[in-house]
Motif scaffolding. Structure first.
Motif, PDB file in Angstrom:
ATOM      1  N   VAL B 109    -123.260 -62.340  57.425  1.00  0.00           N
ATOM      2  CA  VAL B 109    -124.001 -61.833  58.583  1.00  0.00           C
ATOM      3  C   VAL B 109    -123.068 -61.619  59.766  1.00  0.00           C
ATOM      4  CG1 VAL B 109    -125.832 -62.320  60.227  1.00  0.00           C
ATOM      5  CG2 VAL B 109    -126.139 -62.927  57.843  1.00  0.00           C
ATOM      6  N   GLU B 110    -122.195 -62.602  60.022  1.00  0.00           N
ATOM      7  CA  GLU B 110    -121.295 -62.485  61.163  1.00  0.00           C
ATOM      8  C   GLU B 110    -120.298 -61.337  60.978  1.00  0.00           C
ATOM      9  OE1 GLU B 110    -121.316 -63.823  64.080  1.00  0.00           O
ATOM     10  OE2 GLU B 110    -123.068 -65.053  63.691  1.00  0.00           O
ATOM     11  N   PHE B 111    -119.894 -61.099  59.730  1.00  0.00           N
ATOM     12  CA  PHE B 111    -118.972 -59.986  59.471  1.00  0.00           C
ATOM     13  C   PHE B 111    -119.653 -58.649  59.774  1.00  0.00           C
ATOM     14  CE2 PHE B 111    -116.996 -56.791  56.706  1.00  0.00           C
ATOM     15  CZ  PHE B 111    -115.680 -56.919  57.087  1.00  0.00           C
ATOM     16  N   ASN B 112    -120.877 -58.495  59.296  1.00  0.00           N
ATOM     17  CA  ASN B 112    -121.637 -57.275  59.586  1.00  0.00           C
ATOM     18  C   ASN B 112    -121.763 -57.059  61.081  1.00  0.00           C
ATOM     19  OD1 ASN B 112    -122.160 -56.215  57.079  1.00  0.00           O
ATOM     20  ND2 ASN B 112    -123.863 -57.617  56.709  1.00  0.00           N
ATOM     21  N   HIS B 113    -122.051 -58.150  61.761  1.00  0.00           N
ATOM     22  CA  HIS B 113    -122.216 -58.122  63.203  1.00  0.00           C
ATOM     23  C   HIS B 113    -120.939 -57.610  63.877  1.00  0.00           C
ATOM     24  CE1 HIS B 113    -124.232 -59.289  66.824  1.00  0.00           C
ATOM     25  NE2 HIS B 113    -123.228 -60.055  67.208  1.00  0.00           N
ATOM     26  N   LEU B 114    -119.790 -58.184  63.443  1.00  0.00           N
ATOM     27  CA  LEU B 114    -118.496 -57.789  64.004  1.00  0.00           C
ATOM     28  C   LEU B 114    -118.189 -56.327  63.741  1.00  0.00           C
ATOM     29  CD1 LEU B 114    -115.696 -60.428  63.387  1.00  0.00           C
ATOM     30  CD2 LEU B 114    -116.508 -59.507  65.525  1.00  0.00           C
ATOM     31  N   MET B 115    -118.460 -55.900  62.485  1.00  0.00           N
ATOM     32  CA  MET B 115    -118.152 -54.521  62.123  1.00  0.00           C
ATOM     33  C   MET B 115    -119.027 -53.558  62.911  1.00  0.00           C
ATOM     34  SD  MET B 115    -115.680 -54.186  60.167  1.00  0.00           S
ATOM     35  CE  MET B 115    -114.680 -55.602  60.495  1.00  0.00           C
ATOM     36  N   HIS B 116    -120.258 -53.974  63.144  1.00  0.00           N
ATOM     37  CA  HIS B 116    -121.187 -53.158  63.913  1.00  0.00           C
ATOM     38  C   HIS B 116    -120.645 -52.967  65.331  1.00  0.00           C
ATOM     39  CE1 HIS B 116    -124.992 -51.319  64.759  1.00  0.00           C
ATOM     40  NE2 HIS B 116    -125.132 -52.074  65.843  1.00  0.00           N
ATOM     41  N   ARG B 117    -120.179 -54.079  65.894  1.00  0.00           N
ATOM     42  CA  ARG B 117    -119.601 -53.995  67.235  1.00  0.00           C
ATOM     43  C   ARG B 117    -118.313 -53.195  67.213  1.00  0.00           C
ATOM     44  NH1 ARG B 117    -119.554 -59.587  70.413  1.00  0.00           N
ATOM     45  NH2 ARG B 117    -118.166 -60.037  68.700  1.00  0.00           N
TER      46      ARG B 117
END
Lengths: 102, 286
Positions: B109-117
């Motif tokens: 989840v945190e990786f997706n979040h980072l990539m989104h940002r």
């Protein structure tokens, strides 16, 4: 390279915690009798269930429109709770058995 | 004020974990130690739910959090109460796997979040990526390995090894590290699908790691995987600057490693013998 040093300086108190906890973990276990190996393993198993705090944070921060984060976070909280609750209950049952034997 | 109370909750959590672990290693106080640690965990969890805030924003989705907590508590208690005394180690392995999976999910989840940002122009910093990857890899290996250990103990998975398996294992591990290093250094959002390749490879590595080890050695392996999950939890602590996850995780990581070595000593075998002894013949005395 400089960023790595910056990172260490920024997180120095966390790094101190890590180093001290490593030694603490070794000392605390110390001379555990071999009968207690399995219950201790089980108790430690329940304690690393603290990951559930991370799962709760993930879940709580997820936007209501972000279904991937919501579903994965929801799953993570369930799995983490299983780890914590199951871990402590199993350990208690093991130790109960241990007491009866004595 | 509320954040101060949360800090105290985390302090209580950390202290009870240390005290609980200490009490667990003495026969007279073991049961109480377990309860002490459980109480500390409860305080830390409740504190997080109600008091945690990031940049002044409190957590949301309370209903879902409580639904998930109730499902987990119900299933966990039932499973732990019903299990036969002889099947306890496999139950521990199962719960350990759940913890590993939990750590891996957080990383995803945190990786997706980072990539989104990252797609919005904010670049991800290498340190955070490193923590996310470490959590993913260790958590996943622990999950896959624990599932195999669980299967072996209840008899549904047989020993399995082929010639040169430890070379294949090393290769897989090498690929995992190389891919992670590439992604962390480049920080390239376009290559983010590689993240899932790493995830799958970690599952394969976890399976291959435990599959060849004999069923009788499973307790040692479970103890080792247990300390892996501890380390994965500690990486979560780094990710959220969360001291209780950090102390709890590292404590289990180091205590678990020592416990693993002690268990090997009790069987009069070095750890290396347990882990690779079954390769090539498998006539190790046990």
């Amino acid at each position: 390279m400089e960023t790595a040093f910056d990172w260490i300086t920024l997180h120095q108190d966390m790094i101190y915690i890590v180093v001290l906890s490593v030694f603490l973990g070794i000392e605390v276990i110390g001379r555990v009798p071999s009968v207690l190996h399995t219950p201790l393993m089980s108790g430690a198993n329940a304690i690393h269930g603290v990951v559930i705090i991370g799962a709760i944070i993930v879940m709580g921060k997820a936007d209501s429109g972000n279904y991937t984060a919501l579903i994965l976070g929801f799953l993570a909280v369930i799995l983490g709770t299983l780890n914590v609750v199951g871990g402590f209950v199993v350990t208690d049952r093991m130790l109960e058995m241990f007491k009866k034997k004595k | 004020m509320e954040l101060n109370i949360l800090t105290i909750c985390y302090l209580i959590g950390s202290i009870t974990f240390i005290a609980g672990l200490k009490m667990l290693s003495h026969p007279e106080s073991a049961r109480k130690g377990n309860l002490v640690a459980a109480a500390g965990m409860f305080v830390a969890i409740i504190g997080t739910i109600f008091l945690y805030e990031e940049e002044g924003v409190k957590l949301g989705n309370y209903i879902w959090i409580f639904v998930a907590l109730s499902i987990g508590t119900l299933l966990g208690t039932m499973a732990a109460k019903k299990v036969k005394m002889t099947a306890m180690p496999e139950m521990v392995s199962l719960f350990n796997g759940m913890g590993g999976a939990c750590a891996a999910l957080i990383s995803i989840v945190e990786f997706n979040h980072l990539m989104h940002r990252g797609a919005e122009g904010q670049s991800a910093d290498g340190g955070t990526l490193l923590i996310i990857f470490a959590g993913l890899i260790i958590g996943t290996i622990s999950f896959a390995g624990s599932m195999v250990a669980w299967g072996k103990l209840n008899g549904s998975i047989k020993d399995f090894s082929f010639k040169g398996q430890h070379i294949v294992n090393l290769l897989i591990f090498g690929v995992i590290i190389t891919l992670s290093a590439y992604l962390i250094i480049s920080g390239d959002p376009a290559a983010s699908s590689l993240f899932y390749v790493i995830f799958v490879l970690s599952i394969v590595y976890g399976l291959f790691f435990v599959l060849p080890i004999g069923g009788a050695d499973m307790p040692v392996v479970i103890s080792l995987l247990n300390s892996f999950t501890g380390v994965a939890a500690a990486f979560g602590g780094f990710l959220y600057d969360n001291p209780v996850m950090l102390t709890g995780g590292i404590l289990v990581g180091s205590a678990g490693t020592i416990l693993t070595i002690l268990m090997c000593k009790a069987m009069n075998r070095p750890l290396s013998n347990v882990l690779i002894g079954s390769f090539g013949g498998g006539v190790s005395g046990g």
